[in-house]
Each structure stands twice: as C-alpha cells, then as structure tokens.
Design a protein around this motif. Structure first.
Motif, PDB file in Angstrom:
ATOM      1  N   ARG A 307       0.826  -1.195   0.000  1.00  0.00           N
ATOM      2  CA  ARG A 307       0.000   0.000   0.000  1.00  0.00           C
ATOM      3  C   ARG A 307       0.868   1.256   0.000  1.00  0.00           C
ATOM      4  O   ARG A 307       0.629   2.202  -0.746  1.00  0.00           O
ATOM      5  N   ASN A 310       2.305   2.207  -3.256  1.00  0.00           N
ATOM      6  CA  ASN A 310       1.310   2.414  -4.303  1.00  0.00           C
ATOM      7  C   ASN A 310       1.303   1.256  -5.298  1.00  0.00           C
ATOM      8  O   ASN A 310       1.193   1.435  -6.507  1.00  0.00           O
ATOM      9  N   CYS A 351       1.171   7.356   0.421  1.00  0.00           N
ATOM     10  CA  CYS A 351       1.966   6.741  -0.640  1.00  0.00           C
ATOM     11  C   CYS A 351       3.323   7.431  -0.737  1.00  0.00           C
ATOM     12  O   CYS A 351       3.426   8.659  -0.625  1.00  0.00           O
ATOM     13  N   TYR A 356       3.857   7.777  -7.303  1.00  0.00           N
ATOM     14  CA  TYR A 356       2.619   8.236  -7.929  1.00  0.00           C
ATOM     15  C   TYR A 356       2.915   9.474  -8.776  1.00  0.00           C
ATOM     16  O   TYR A 356       3.951  10.133  -8.622  1.00  0.00           O
ATOM     17  N   LYS A 362      -2.358   8.202  -6.774  1.00  0.00           N
ATOM     18  CA  LYS A 362      -2.390   7.401  -5.553  1.00  0.00           C
ATOM     19  C   LYS A 362      -3.617   6.483  -5.569  1.00  0.00           C
ATOM     20  O   LYS A 362      -4.724   6.915  -5.876  1.00  0.00           O
ATOM     21  N   LYS A 363      -3.403   5.237  -5.192  1.00  0.00           N
ATOM     22  CA  LYS A 363      -4.502   4.280  -5.118  1.00  0.00           C
ATOM     23  C   LYS A 363      -5.091   4.193  -3.713  1.00  0.00           C
ATOM     24  O   LYS A 363      -6.157   3.593  -3.529  1.00  0.00           O
TER      25      LYS A 363
END
Length: 383
Positions: A307, A310, A351, A356, A362-363
């Motif tokens: 996480r 990213n 992130c 990113y 960003k996820k």
C-alpha cells in the motif's frame, strides 16, 4: 493478484490517539541495543573481488548477497536486486545479512525447548484471548490464517480446515500489541532473555533492509527506517506438529492457509523441513514450493508496504503445506521463526514520494498501520 487492502473500509482511515514513543524510551524490561548497527552483528563475507550480488535462486526467488549493502561496496546494486525481487515475487532470500547462522541456530534450539514443554507449562505464558494482543502462547487450532477480515467466515474456514500450529509471540513492552507475557521466573531459565536478545538482533537486520528498499526507491536512506522504532514489531516462534500428510493433501487440515502478511516486511527463519509455498506471479492461484536456503533469511513484503509503495511492491500470498512430494505417512515437525516488522502503529503514512504521478495517481488514502493490523489480527483467533 488478491489484495485485501483494496477493500479496506472507510473507518480504517482515522488516526490513532496513541502517543508515539521511540525505541529509546523503552521500559527496563525490554533490553535493546544502543543502535541498529550494533544489533546487526558483523559476519565474515567473501573478499570483494569474489562477490556477486545475485548468488542464485530457489524455485525462482533470487538469493542475494546482502554484504555489499552493509559494507557500502555495492549499495545501489544490492538495493536494486532486492526491490526487483519484491516487485516480481514479493519475496527475496538474503545471505550475509548481518546475523551469524550460529545465533539463529541457538534461537531455534530455545524454540524447540519451549515447545517440548508440557501444555500446562506453556500455558503459564498464555495468549490473553484478546485478538489484537499478539503476545504469549497460542495452542494449536486457535488461529486461522486467511485473507478474510470477516470473523464469522474465518470461523467457518477454521472449522473446515484448521491450522495445526502452535506459537509463542513477544516484542516490545510499550507496543499496542500488548505487554510481553513470559514464563514465570525459574521455568525454562534463559528462554525469556534469549527471545528478547534475538528480537533486537532482528531489529538491526530489519533497519538495514528498510534502508535498502528506500535507496532502491530513490528516497533518503533512513526514510522508511525512521518510521520503525521497534516498538510495534513482533517475534514469533512457530511449531508445526507432525500430522498425517494425507490430511494436508486432502484439505482436512492445514499447516498455514494461504495469506499475505499484514505489515511492512517479515524476516522468516526456517528449518530444513520445507513446505512453504508462494503464489506464482505469472499464474494467480497457483503456488510454487520454495525450498529453504541454508544460512539465508527469507524476507517478504507485507500488505502495508504494498500500500505504501502504491502497488509497486508486491505482497504475495503464501502458505505452508506438507513437504514437497510427501503424500502419505507422518510429516516431520517443522519450526520457523518469523519476525514481523511494522511502522509505529500510531504513525499515519501516505503513498511514498516517487510512487505516484499525474498518470499514476495514488490508489490509497493515508492510513495508520495500527488500524489495519489490529483488524487483521482480530480475524485470526477462535471465537
């Protein structure tokens, strides 16, 4: 690839109120080295002219000589090899990583002595039964490793295919994971101290690996390390009792079901029995048997690092089955010692810079490790 993180519910985005403490503020009962460099003991390495970064592979997982990062002679090369293995496999084997094999072997001897005790003796240091407290002894059949966060679903899976494993966990007394729960004084003398000393030796190795990851990602070397004070790490001794191999093959029981680890990275020390399987990066749902490598530590990336990066780094599913090729008879006892490395639980992270961009946004939203890991721990235990 299966990733439990992508479905994390919104309530997990609140910050914890726990006041952050550094490792230097530990209580007297939690001994620690003066520095991480002190914990990572120097071990003999080959002459510089004879060294290679990638020494080979184990079922595809690279085996890397980490000495070039520790002594500074090949920092960039080693860091790049580590991160490439994490990106593809989520795992990497490291040799010459700063902890002598003799000290690892000694900890395994203590582990065997502990698990050889009668159950009533081991239960003198019992897990308290509170899911987020990751301390003390857990007998077989209590935990169930899975990707599910639903406690009812986990209970159903546990009933159908229980994990036949017992373990003992310890760490830092100031952790949100709970105070250490030791055997009473005079019961197995030297065991408690051996666990504490090995914990801090692992911490030194952890910091070196986190520095390598940071270098590979183009970040300042201490960028990740400064978020890991050692307070919320966990050392776990694990024993897989001998069981009928046929029951493992037919799914009537398991050693550890398929799961990914929760936190940043895990250091895994294991005996020579085998049985660890890692998800094939090219064929999701298919698992590859990864053999032990003498003198090496197996390091895997956890959900939180995936996480944090990213999704550049892979947190891979893995499990423990019967030793390769064994379909009948009784399996040998198996012993392993994982050391789970987490950011300080009250630290909110976003992130990482460089992971990113406008074309690769960003996820994930910012989150604390504590909020995520305590939920995952809660799903493990029998209700």
């Amino acid at each position: 690839m299966l990733s439990i993180l992508r479905s994390l519910p919104a309530p997990f985005r609140r910050s914890l109120s726990l006041r952050r403490k550094t490792a230097s503020s530990s209580r007297p009962g939690t001994p620690q080295p003066a520095s991480a460099n002190e914990a990572a003991t120097q071990v003999p390495v080959p002459p510089l002219a004879e060294r290679k970064v990638v020494l080979g592979e184990a079922a595809g997982v690279p085996i890397i000589d980490f000495s070039g990062f520790l002594d500074g002679t090949a920092k960039d090369e080693v860091a790049k090899a580590v991160i490439e293995s994490f990106k593809r496999w989520g795992f990497v084997y490291l040799k010459n990583f700063g902890l002598p094999t003799e000290q690892v072997d000694e900890m395994f001897e203590w582990s065997k002595k502990f698990f050889a005790q009668p159950k009533e003796v081991k239960m003198l240091a019992p897990h308290p039964g509170v899911p987020h407290i990751n301390r003390g002894y857990v007998p077989p059949g209590i935990e169930k490793f899975t990707q599910s966060n639903d406690s009812e679903e986990v209970a159903e899976i546990r009933h159908k295919e229980p994990d036949v494993i017992e373990n003992f966990s310890c760490g830092h007394d100031d952790s949100i994971l709970g105070k250490n729960i030791w055997l009473p004084e005079g019961v197995l003398p030297g065991f408690n101290e051996a666990c504490q000393q090995f914990f801090w030796k692992c911490y030194g190795v952890e910091i070196s690996i986190l520095k390598a990851i940071a270098v590979a990602l183009g970040l300042p070397e201490d960028y990740l390390a400064k978020s890991h004070s050692g307070r919320d790490q966990s050392l776990r001794l694990m024993h897989y009792p001998s069981v009928p191999a046929q029951k493992l093959v037919e799914g009537e029981m398991s050693r550890i079901g398929a799961h990914s680890d929760f936190s940043s990275i895990t250091l895994l020390f294991q005996d020579d029995v085998g049985g660890l399987e890692v998800e094939n990066p090219d064929r999701p749902g298919e698992f590859i048997s990864v053999p032990p490598v003498p003198g090496a530590v197996l390091v895997n990336a956890g959900d939180f690092l995936q996480r944090w990066s990213n999704d550049q780094i892979r947190s891979a599913l893995h499990r423990v089955r019967a030793p390769p090729g064994m379909t009948d008879g009784m399996t040998p006892d198996r012993y392993s010692i994982p050391y789970f490395c987490s950011t300080d639980f009250d630290l909110t992270v976003d992130c990482l810079p460089g992971t990113y961009s406008d074309t690769n946004p960003k996820k994930y939203e910012p989150i604390t490790a504590g909020e995520y890991i305590t939920q995952r721990l809660a799903s493990l235990y029998h209700k």
